[in-house]
Design a protein around this motif. Sequence first.
Motif, mmCIF file in Angstrom:
data_model
loop_
_atom_site.group_PDB
_atom_site.id
_atom_site.type_symbol
_atom_site.label_atom_id
_atom_site.label_comp_id
_atom_site.label_asym_id
_atom_site.label_seq_id
_atom_site.Cartn_x
_atom_site.Cartn_y
_atom_site.Cartn_z
ATOM 1 N N ARG A 21 -29.758 -22.041 -39.940
ATOM 2 C CA ARG A 21 -30.970 -21.985 -40.768
ATOM 3 C C ARG A 21 -30.617 -22.255 -42.225
ATOM 4 N N ALA A 22 -31.650 -22.380 -43.077
ATOM 5 C CA ALA A 22 -31.420 -22.564 -44.513
ATOM 6 C C ALA A 22 -30.704 -21.347 -45.094
ATOM 7 N N ILE A 23 -31.026 -20.172 -44.544
ATOM 8 C CA ILE A 23 -30.324 -18.956 -44.921
ATOM 9 C C ILE A 23 -29.317 -18.677 -43.809
ATOM 10 N N SER A 24 -28.055 -18.844 -44.147
ATOM 11 C CA SER A 24 -26.993 -18.617 -43.170
ATOM 12 C C SER A 24 -26.595 -17.151 -43.194
ATOM 13 N N ALA A 25 -25.794 -16.748 -42.214
ATOM 14 C CA ALA A 25 -25.390 -15.343 -42.160
ATOM 15 C C ALA A 25 -24.149 -15.166 -41.301
ATOM 16 N N TYR A 26 -23.434 -14.119 -41.621
ATOM 17 C CA TYR A 26 -22.445 -13.577 -40.706
ATOM 18 C C TYR A 26 -23.194 -12.495 -39.950
ATOM 19 N N THR A 27 -23.116 -12.517 -38.639
ATOM 20 C CA THR A 27 -23.840 -11.547 -37.833
ATOM 21 C C THR A 27 -22.849 -10.663 -37.082
ATOM 22 N N VAL A 28 -23.278 -9.441 -36.833
ATOM 23 C CA VAL A 28 -22.484 -8.535 -36.009
ATOM 24 C C VAL A 28 -23.330 -8.159 -34.806
ATOM 25 N N THR A 29 -22.749 -8.354 -33.623
ATOM 26 C CA THR A 29 -23.432 -8.022 -32.384
ATOM 27 C C THR A 29 -22.574 -7.061 -31.579
ATOM 28 N N LEU A 30 -23.265 -6.252 -30.791
ATOM 29 C CA LEU A 30 -22.557 -5.360 -29.885
ATOM 30 C C LEU A 30 -22.016 -6.182 -28.724
ATOM 31 N N ASP A 31 -21.166 -5.568 -27.937
ATOM 32 C CA ASP A 31 -20.558 -6.279 -26.817
ATOM 33 C C ASP A 31 -21.601 -6.782 -25.826
ATOM 34 N N ASP A 32 -22.771 -6.112 -25.757
ATOM 35 C CA ASP A 32 -23.827 -6.547 -24.833
ATOM 36 C C ASP A 32 -24.725 -7.641 -25.432
ATOM 37 N N GLY A 33 -24.413 -8.102 -26.651
ATOM 38 C CA GLY A 33 -25.178 -9.164 -27.291
ATOM 39 C C GLY A 33 -26.269 -8.689 -28.234
ATOM 40 N N THR A 34 -26.471 -7.386 -28.361
ATOM 41 C CA THR A 34 -27.490 -6.849 -29.260
ATOM 42 C C THR A 34 -27.104 -7.113 -30.713
ATOM 43 N N LEU A 35 -28.008 -7.747 -31.454
ATOM 44 C CA LEU A 35 -27.774 -7.990 -32.876
ATOM 45 C C LEU A 35 -27.895 -6.671 -33.631
ATOM 46 N N ALA A 36 -26.839 -6.299 -34.357
ATOM 47 C CA ALA A 36 -26.828 -5.020 -35.080
ATOM 48 C C ALA A 36 -26.959 -5.196 -36.583
ATOM 49 N N GLY A 37 -26.587 -6.362 -37.105
ATOM 50 C CA GLY A 37 -26.679 -6.554 -38.551
ATOM 51 C C GLY A 37 -26.294 -7.947 -38.969
ATOM 52 N N ARG A 38 -26.484 -8.196 -40.288
ATOM 53 C CA ARG A 38 -26.186 -9.526 -40.822
ATOM 54 C C ARG A 38 -25.908 -9.451 -42.309
ATOM 55 N N GLU A 59 -27.564 -6.207 -44.174
ATOM 56 C CA GLU A 59 -28.391 -5.199 -43.526
ATOM 57 C C GLU A 59 -27.849 -4.889 -42.135
ATOM 58 N N VAL A 60 -27.805 -3.600 -41.820
ATOM 59 C CA VAL A 60 -27.465 -3.145 -40.482
ATOM 60 C C VAL A 60 -28.670 -2.348 -39.987
ATOM 61 N N SER A 61 -29.094 -2.599 -38.756
ATOM 62 C CA SER A 61 -30.233 -1.872 -38.189
ATOM 63 C C SER A 61 -29.955 -0.372 -38.241
ATOM 64 N N PRO A 62 -30.979 0.410 -38.611
ATOM 65 C CA PRO A 62 -30.783 1.851 -38.785
ATOM 66 C C PRO A 62 -30.143 2.552 -37.582
ATOM 67 N N GLU A 63 -30.470 2.105 -36.388
ATOM 68 C CA GLU A 63 -29.910 2.772 -35.206
ATOM 69 C C GLU A 63 -28.404 2.570 -35.054
ATOM 70 N N PHE A 64 -27.842 1.645 -35.838
ATOM 71 C CA PHE A 64 -26.398 1.405 -35.784
ATOM 72 C C PHE A 64 -25.694 1.856 -37.064
ATOM 73 N N GLY A 65 -26.409 2.573 -37.903
ATOM 74 C CA GLY A 65 -25.855 3.055 -39.163
ATOM 75 C C GLY A 65 -24.708 4.031 -38.946
ATOM 76 N N GLY A 66 -23.817 4.090 -39.911
ATOM 77 C CA GLY A 66 -22.698 5.023 -39.871
ATOM 78 C C GLY A 66 -21.523 4.583 -39.017
ATOM 79 N N ARG A 67 -21.589 3.381 -38.502
ATOM 80 C CA ARG A 67 -20.524 2.889 -37.614
ATOM 81 C C ARG A 67 -19.561 1.947 -38.319
ATOM 82 N N GLY A 68 -19.784 1.710 -39.623
ATOM 83 C CA GLY A 68 -18.888 0.840 -40.378
ATOM 84 C C GLY A 68 -19.157 -0.636 -40.190
ATOM 85 N N LEU A 69 -20.324 -0.978 -39.663
ATOM 86 C CA LEU A 69 -20.612 -2.381 -39.370
ATOM 87 C C LEU A 69 -20.784 -3.216 -40.637
#
Length: 132
Positions: A21-38, A59-69
């Motif tokens: 996209r025009a706005i690129s990102a580094y993304t972090v996903t869980l092992d099951d493919g769930t996008l957790a942040g960018r 930004e990291v989704s609130p449900e994944f907060g505190g995990r160091g993502l």
Amino acid sequence: MTEPQTDKTGAVVHIALDETRAISAYTVTLDDGTLAGRADFIDPPEGEGEGERVFFHTEVSPEFGGRGLAGLLLREALADSVRRNVTVVPVCPLFAKHLKEHGEEYTARGGRFRKPRPADLALVKKTTEEQA
């Protein structure tokens, strides 16, 4: 995509570069493919900061907060910026704080960064408004 990493809970996560996209990102996903942040960035157009990468939002989704993502995203984005020989422009407060505190370590590893200028902020504003 980088090698799998583990977060603070020991869960396997994957960090990847998304430049589709025009706005690129580094993304972090869980092992099951769930996008957790960018960590969002813009590469300025030709003639307006070539070889630079403007990081403006992490930004990291609130449900994944505190995990160091967010830290994993930041470290991989900076490491990849060194590998790609690009100058980091830290508009994002997370990147700005990290580079303020650890900038000498980053440059010792071959990294380059500079303070944001008004043109960088205008580029972020224009690009994000166009994508809204």
